[in-house]
Structure formats: C-alpha cells, structure tokens
Scaffold this motif. Structure first.
Motif, PDB file in Angstrom:
ATOM      1  N   UNK A 106       0.859  -1.182   0.000  1.00 19.66           N
ATOM      2  CA  UNK A 106       0.000   0.000   0.000  1.00 19.66           C
ATOM      3  C   UNK A 106       0.899   1.237   0.000  1.00 19.66           C
ATOM      4  N   UNK A 107       0.971   1.956  -1.121  1.00 20.22           N
ATOM      5  CA  UNK A 107       1.902   3.084  -1.205  1.00 20.22           C
ATOM      6  C   UNK A 107       1.634   4.174  -0.164  1.00 20.22           C
ATOM      7  N   UNK A 108       0.375   4.336   0.248  1.00 19.91           N
ATOM      8  CA  UNK A 108       0.066   5.377   1.229  1.00 19.91           C
ATOM      9  C   UNK A 108       0.539   4.997   2.628  1.00 19.91           C
ATOM     10  N   UNK A 109       0.503   3.726   2.941  1.00 17.79           N
ATOM     11  CA  UNK A 109       1.026   3.257   4.234  1.00 17.79           C
ATOM     12  C   UNK A 109       2.546   3.397   4.245  1.00 17.79           C
ATOM     13  N   UNK A 110       3.190   2.951   3.176  1.00 22.11           N
ATOM     14  CA  UNK A 110       4.649   2.981   3.116  1.00 22.11           C
ATOM     15  C   UNK A 110       5.181   4.410   3.069  1.00 22.11           C
ATOM     16  N   UNK A 111       4.441   5.316   2.464  1.00 23.05           N
ATOM     17  CA  UNK A 111       4.887   6.716   2.362  1.00 23.05           C
ATOM     18  C   UNK A 111       4.768   7.462   3.685  1.00 23.05           C
ATOM     19  N   UNK A 112       3.940   6.961   4.592  1.00 25.44           N
ATOM     20  CA  UNK A 112       3.715   7.620   5.875  1.00 25.44           C
ATOM     21  C   UNK A 112       4.580   6.937   6.941  1.00 25.44           C
ATOM     22  N   UNK A 113       5.560   7.662   7.449  1.00 24.68           N
ATOM     23  CA  UNK A 113       6.520   7.091   8.395  1.00 24.68           C
ATOM     24  C   UNK A 113       5.835   6.481   9.620  1.00 24.68           C
ATOM     25  N   UNK A 114       4.805   7.139  10.126  1.00 25.88           N
ATOM     26  CA  UNK A 114       4.125   6.657  11.329  1.00 25.88           C
ATOM     27  C   UNK A 114       3.336   5.383  11.046  1.00 25.88           C
TER      28      UNK A 114
END
Length: 197
Positions: A106-114
């Motif tokens: 999931x690119x949005x999960x991976x892009x968000x450090x937290x």
C-alpha cells in the motif's frame, strides 16, 4: 457484523482493519469505517482524532496479532529446526495473504513514516527472532556449515511472503507449500548428522 459485546472503540479498529485489507488506505474512508463499525461520526472522533490515528491503531493491532501467532510457533519447545518448521507450517489463510506483508504493497502506508513503523518493526522483530533461533541451532551443534543466522532468517521471511504471492497468483495454496518444503529441505541439509536423524 461485529460482536454486540465489542466496544465501539474495538468495532472502529476492526472495521478499519477489514477495510484496509479490502480497499487499502485511500479507499478506506471515515464514512465507510463508521458504516462498517455501526458507529456515528461523533463516536469515531470521540475515540480517534481522525482516519490516520485509527489506521495506526488498526495496523498496530494487526502487527501485534502477527507477532503473537509467530511467537506461538517459535516459542514452543523442541529443536531450532522444529520451531522453524512449526512457524513455516502453522495454519494460515494462504490465499488471503499476510495482513502485515500486504501493507507493504500500500503506497500510502509505506509513504507515511508513522503508519509504516509498525510494519517495519514487526518484520524486523520476526527476522531477529528467527536469527536468534538459527544461532541457537548453530551454538548447540544442531546446524553445521556456513549458515549465517541473519541471512537465513531473511530467507525464511522471504519464503513465507513470496509463498503468499505465488499462492495468490495461482489461486492455490500449493505454491506456498512447495516453497516451504524447499526451504525445509535446505535447512535439513544444514543439520548435523546426529540431529537430523
């Protein structure tokens, strides 16, 4: 959909987990979470500051469950090989895939450090735990030869995650089982003659 004795807080987390699995982060809207959890907007924002906080709680719960399931197999008795085999052969919904591994796609999960942190921490924990077991096998003389604990642990995790992908691609759990059998054959070859018997 969820148990009537489950708190609103837990229903919101479970709904978010399900939706993250089905739709990914972008497709998991606050409205969809509220509908799935049968909770109002006020309830959602009473328990969580917003979708990112709720997604983080859901990911942490998923990661915690994965750790507990892995530890159940890895923490059992027996030889290093037997514990690794128990982990590899534990019951899984192979065609559904790994709930933590899937988050890496999931690119949005991976892009968000937290949001990425619990995923990264869980996979690192698993590699560390497996490396420790391989090292125990080396220290006890169960495993012999040029077996590097960290490399072997990474290969075990990669076999499981790759096995999920192969199984999902074929629509059959057979490729997962084949990957596991192949890895166990390699580990058997690394066992000393006295322990492999």
């Amino acid at each position: 959909m969820y148990s009537t004795i489950m708190s609103t807080h837990d229903r919101l987390i479970e709904a978010t987990r399900d939706l993250l699995w089905e739709r990914g982060y972008v497709g998991t809207s606050p409205k969809a979470i509220q509908q799935r959890a049968e909770a109002g907007q006020g309830s959602m924002y009473h328990h969580f500051t917003g979708k990112p906080a709720l997604a983080l709680a859901a990911i942490r719960r998923t990661a915690g469950e994965m750790r507990a399931a892995a530890e159940s197999a890895l923490g059992g008795g027996g030889s290093a090989y037997a514990r690794i085999e128990a982990y590899l052969r534990r019951e899984r919904d192979v065609l559904r895939g790994c709930p933590v591994g899937r988050l890496t796609m999931d690119p949005d999960v991976i892009a968000d450090e937290e949001l990425r942190a619990p995923v990264e921490e869980t996979l690192a924990w698993l590699c560390d735990r497996l490396a420790g077991i391989v090292q125990e096998g080396l220290d006890s003389g169960e495993f012999t030869g040029p077996l590097d604990p960290r490399d072997t642990a990474a290969a075990i995790v990669a076999t499981v995650q790759g096995g999920y992908v192969l199984a999902r691609a074929s629509g059959s759990p057979a490729p997962f089982d084949t990957a596991v059998n192949g890895l166990l054959t390699l580990l058997t070859a690394a066992r000393s003659a006295r322990t492999a018997a």
